[in-house]
Scaffold this motif. Structure first.
Motif, PDB file in Angstrom:
ATOM      1  N   THR A 528       0.839  -1.193   0.000  1.00 37.14           N
ATOM      2  CA  THR A 528       0.000   0.000   0.000  1.00 37.14           C
ATOM      3  C   THR A 528       0.873   1.241   0.000  1.00 37.14           C
ATOM      4  N   ASN A 529       0.736   2.079  -1.010  1.00 35.28           N
ATOM      5  CA  ASN A 529       1.443   3.354  -1.065  1.00 35.28           C
ATOM      6  C   ASN A 529       0.435   4.483  -0.928  1.00 35.28           C
ATOM      7  N   PHE A 530       0.925   5.608  -0.400  1.00 29.24           N
ATOM      8  CA  PHE A 530       0.072   6.792  -0.306  1.00 29.24           C
ATOM      9  C   PHE A 530       0.438   7.751  -1.433  1.00 29.24           C
ATOM     10  N   ILE A 531      -0.548   8.091  -2.243  1.00 32.74           N
ATOM     11  CA  ILE A 531      -0.367   8.988  -3.374  1.00 32.74           C
ATOM     12  C   ILE A 531      -1.327  10.165  -3.207  1.00 32.74           C
ATOM     13  N   VAL A 532      -0.801  11.382  -3.431  1.00 32.83           N
ATOM     14  CA  VAL A 532      -1.645  12.565  -3.311  1.00 32.83           C
ATOM     15  C   VAL A 532      -2.570  12.653  -4.521  1.00 32.83           C
ATOM     16  N   ILE A 533      -3.861  12.485  -4.302  1.00 31.83           N
ATOM     17  CA  ILE A 533      -4.876  12.588  -5.355  1.00 31.83           C
ATOM     18  C   ILE A 533      -5.867  13.661  -4.938  1.00 31.83           C
ATOM     19  N   ASN A 534      -5.961  14.726  -5.733  1.00 32.85           N
ATOM     20  CA  ASN A 534      -6.847  15.848  -5.423  1.00 32.85           C
ATOM     21  C   ASN A 534      -6.574  16.409  -4.027  1.00 32.85           C
ATOM     22  N   VAL A 536      -5.326  14.920  -1.407  1.00 37.22           N
ATOM     23  CA  VAL A 536      -5.528  14.008  -0.280  1.00 37.22           C
ATOM     24  C   VAL A 536      -4.577  12.830  -0.403  1.00 37.22           C
ATOM     25  N   ASN A 537      -3.889  12.484   0.693  1.00 40.88           N
ATOM     26  CA  ASN A 537      -3.052  11.288   0.717  1.00 40.88           C
ATOM     27  C   ASN A 537      -3.945  10.065   0.628  1.00 40.88           C
ATOM     28  N   THR A 538      -3.898   9.391  -0.508  1.00 43.76           N
ATOM     29  CA  THR A 538      -4.823   8.291  -0.782  1.00 43.76           C
ATOM     30  C   THR A 538      -4.062   6.970  -0.841  1.00 43.76           C
ATOM     31  N   PRO A 539      -4.504   5.963  -0.062  1.00 42.79           N
ATOM     32  CA  PRO A 539      -3.838   4.651  -0.138  1.00 42.79           C
ATOM     33  C   PRO A 539      -4.207   3.939  -1.434  1.00 42.79           C
TER      34      PRO A 539
END
Length: 805
Positions: A528-534, A536-539
């Protein structure tokens, strides 16, 4: 057609060395391939060096390539007990940032030489190739995609001095020596010893460090010696995270929930170095190490969900959320043994070399929140392990041959080497990867597990000598054959011309290579990585795929090939007096087919179905690729001056400066399949991380004062500007230069005792905080960047008490 070569068998190799010793009649001491061991070193320009040369008496003053010699006094001059941190402070061309929240990269942090990849620097111990770490840096840190040597597995207590060759040396040493070579020379001899205890603490009141280290020697019969070095440390974590403003933090809202800083670390290391004269003609030598480092690093804090199918589970175990801890054990072991001597004027050295690094990972204070998970109360998981091994057998011979038209002898060196490498992934327990897996780090799955290996054989030839009294030169050539991608050859030519005894110019030209590591070819995991989408840190479930796997092939991956390098350097040496030495070296390093870790490819629903057909159920994917050509240009300046003062006092001044500029000259065409799905294999962030992620400049000014029993040292370091890049230009953040002052003073008591007080970062300087643009600071929680070259822990106080005999 590849040549199959079995792993060297240690018992057979030792038997062969014993037979060889019985027929070879002469004696010599050597510190590496065909090279005599160096004496105890210092910064003196008259110091004999063994790195980058096969000559018996090559000094730093007349070396054709720049070599830094770092003595034990300099190594002990900071409050840090980590070798990579010490080198990062002493060498302007070395960069050692301190990533946090980057999984295994928190435990095994990579160091850069001349702004290049950490695995483009070769590390030697007593002139013998050191094995690499099993950890692959796959998160968004500097050195992303590399699997270099773990410098911090080598304790300061074992080191006599270090020689750093700042020049390409693949023709002399083989793969990895593109940026340069770090040669760590161990303490030796039966006489004397030292012991030290140190304690330190950060200005914020955390990060307490206690270290015990010592070294002593013993006679081995009448004709040998063995030296033992021990080191143990306990380092508490630091935390510079901001308070958590999110309502999902429950009762902890407004408090610090994240841990951002150095991890908790407990290293324990034993190093042994030994030598024995078998007869008047032959020496046996061996050195070995065993060490364990336990590390506890924090993942991203998981908040309590307010409206989610997992609310009940979360509120039962962790009502206010939880901070997963990645608890790792890195076990490092090596053994090098060999024989050396002379045969009819030929110096020879035959050895076998075994090295292994094993990285075991447990995830604690966590949960598996997958629907249908059978044990919702489990909070600790075994996530698996990584193992990297290396076996080497080599023989090297060298001779100084008088040549009529030369002012000095011609040194001829020949050698052959066989190397076997393996890389293994061991699966974690089933609960660690069931569904989405354990939070913080999902374990290695059975489909990730496996062992891969390769072998290579190489031969080399070196010629070196003084052509005239003013002109010296050297030539080197090496040919290697790998079982996985075929053959490669490299060469190097060096010249040095002394216009006067005080002034000389030197130049080198070489081509080299770096073989893709087994880790880069076969590392695979779904996590599981956290990626900034809009904002928000999204898993997101992210798959790292081996380049030859069906999933990677479906996304356009191709087999890896070696990186190819071309190095040019031009330098000047000026020594107007014995006490004042100056060097300036310009360099250019071109690397074609450089291996990078791809962008995180966020997959559409259609692509997710494509990978699901290959057995990979992920929302994002990545793999390694030979995707870019780069050029690195720079200059190194070093000036040292010793000022003699009344009453036997002296002050040593050192100015050292590095300017380094990286550019990407070519990016490979985007695979058609990815382009059709609006995906970039190599994105803007990947490119700019190579070019602007590390400081372009670094300046160090130091003064070391000694009088009788007193010593004082002050070092001012200027870390230049750097940029943390993003894929959106407006979200890039450029950091201003930072000045850092380190101070220490010591006094010798009763001739054998020494007490040292010191302050690292005495002015308590911090880098700028991470911008809130695009919520890159995660609502103000992630306050500082892991790219910062001096870290972000602030002022550090320390005291040391040592005893020598």
């Amino acid at each position: 057609m590849s040549v199959k070569f079995p792993a060297p068998n240690a018992s057979r190799a030792l038997l062969a060395l014993g037979l060889l010793a019985s027929i070879l009649p002469a004696h010599a001491q050597q510190g590496q391939e065909g090279v005599p061991a160096a004496p105890n070193a210092s910064a003196d320009p008259q110091t004999v060096v063994v790195t980058g040369t096969r000559s018996l008496n090559r000094r730093t003053l007349d070396s054709a390539s720049p070599v830094d010699v770092i003595g034990a006094r300099e190594i002990q001059s900071t409050g840090s007990g980590e070798l990579a941190t010490v080198l990062g402070r002493l060498l302007p061309s070395m960069n050692f940032p301190r990533p946090s929240g980057a999984d295994a990269s928190d435990a095994v942090r990579p160091a850069q030489l001349r702004g290049l990849s950490p695995d483009q620097t070769l590390v030697l111990v007593n002139g013998k190739r050191r094995h690499t770490s099993a950890v692959v840096n796959v998160n968004g840190t500097l050195g992303r995609g590399s699997a270099p040597v773990d410098l911090n597995a080598i304790p300061l207590a074992a080191i006599d001095h270090i020689e750093v060759l700042r020049d390409g040396a693949a023709a002399q040493y083989g793969s990895d020596a593109i940026a340069g070579v770090v040669n760590i020379i161990l303490k030796k001899g039966a006489e004397g010893g030292d012991a030290e205890v140190s304690y330190g603490n950060y200005d914020k009141g955390d990060g307490q460090q206690t270290t015990l280290r010592g070294s002593t020697g013993f006679k081995l019969g009448d004709d040998g010696w063995v030296r033992i070095a021990l080191e143990a440390a306990h380092r508490n974590p630091t935390n510079r995270a901001g308070p958590d403003p999110r309502p999902q933090a429950g009762a902890l809202q407004g408090q610090v929930t994240q841990r951002l800083g150095d991890p908790k670390s407990e290293p324990r290391t034993l190093f042994v170095n030994s030598q024995y004269r078998i007869n008047d003609n032959v020496d046996w030598y061996a050195f070995a190490n065993y060490g364990e480092r336990k590390t506890s690093a924090a993942a991203n804090y998981r908040t309590a969900y307010t409206s989610d199918a997992r609310t009940t589970l979360r509120s039962t175990l962790y009502p206010n959320g939880f901070l997963p801890l990645e608890d790792s054990t890195s076990t490092d072991a090596s053994l090098v043994t060999g024989l050396r001597g002379d045969l009819a004027g030929w110096r020879w050295d035959a050895s076998v070399n075994f090295g292994r690094n094993r990285f075991k990972l447990d995830v604690d204070n966590t949960a598996n929140l997958s629907a249908g998970f059978a044990n919702p109360s489990q909070t600790s998981f075994y996530a698996g392990r990584l193992t990297s091994t290396q076996d080497v057998a080599n023989i090297d011979v060298a001779r100084d041959i008088p040549v009529a038209f030369m002012s000095g002898p011609l040194t001829v060196a020949l050698g052959a080497e066989a190397r076997y490498e393996s890389y293994e992934i061991g699966a974690g327990e089933a609960n660690s990867y069931f569904g989405g897996g354990s939070q913080g780090f999902s374990g290695f799955r059975p489909e990730n597990a496996g062992k891969n290996s390769r072998n290579n054989q190489s031969v080399y030839l070196n010629l070196e000598g003084d052509i005239t009294k003013e002109l010296s030169g050297s030539l080197a050539a090496r040919h290697e054959r790998y079982s996985d991608f075929g053959s490669t050859s490299s060469g190097k030519a060096s010249l040095r011309y002394a216009f006067t005894p005080a002034f000389a110019l030197r130049a080198t030209a070489s081509n080299g290579f770096r073989a893709p590591s087994l880790a880069q070819q076969f590392y695979t995991i779904t996590t599981t990585n956290f990626i900034v989408i809009n904002g928000v840190n999204t898993p997101i479930e992210t798959g790292t795929f081996a380049v030859n796997s069906a999933a990677a092939r479906a996304l356009g991956a191709q087999s890896l090939k070696p990186e190819k390098a071309r190095n040019l350097s031009l330098g000047a040496q000026w020594q107007p007096t014995r006490n004042w030495t100056n060097t300036v070296d310009f360099y250019r390093i071109d690397i074609d087919d450089r291996i990078v870790f791809s962008a995180n490819l966020q997959l559409s629903a259609a692509l997710q179905r494509t990978l699901a057909a290959q057995g990979a159920y992920v929302g994002a994917a990545r793999y390694f690729t030979n995707a870019v050509d780069t050029r690195t240009k720079g200059v190194d300046v070093v000036s040292t001056y010793r000022l003699a003062l009344p009453q036997g006092a002296r002050t040593d001044f050192t100015l050292a400066y590095n300017h380094n500029d990286n550019e990407v000259r070519r990016v490979a065409a985007n695979p058609a399949f990815l382009a059709a799905n609006n995906l970039l294999l190599v994105d803007r962030q990947t490119v700019n991380r190579l070019t602007v992620g590390s400081p372009k400049d670094k300046l160090s000014l130091s003064a070391d004062y000694t009088q009788s029993v007193w010593n004082g040292r002050a070092t001012v370091t200027r870390y230049g500007s750097f940029t943390v890049p993003q894929n959106i230009v407006a979200q890039d953040q450029t950091y201003d230069p930072q000045w850092v002052l380190d101070l220490s003073g010591s006094v010798r008591l009763a001739s054998n005792w020494r007490v040292t007080l010191g302050i690292d970062n005495a002015t308590n300087r911090y880098p700028a905080q991470v911008t809130s643009v695009g919520n890159l600071n995660n609502f103000g929680i992630n306050t500082y960047s892991g790219f910062a070259p001096n870290g972000f822990n602030g002022r550090f106080y320390y005291v040391k008490a040592g005893y020598t005999w």
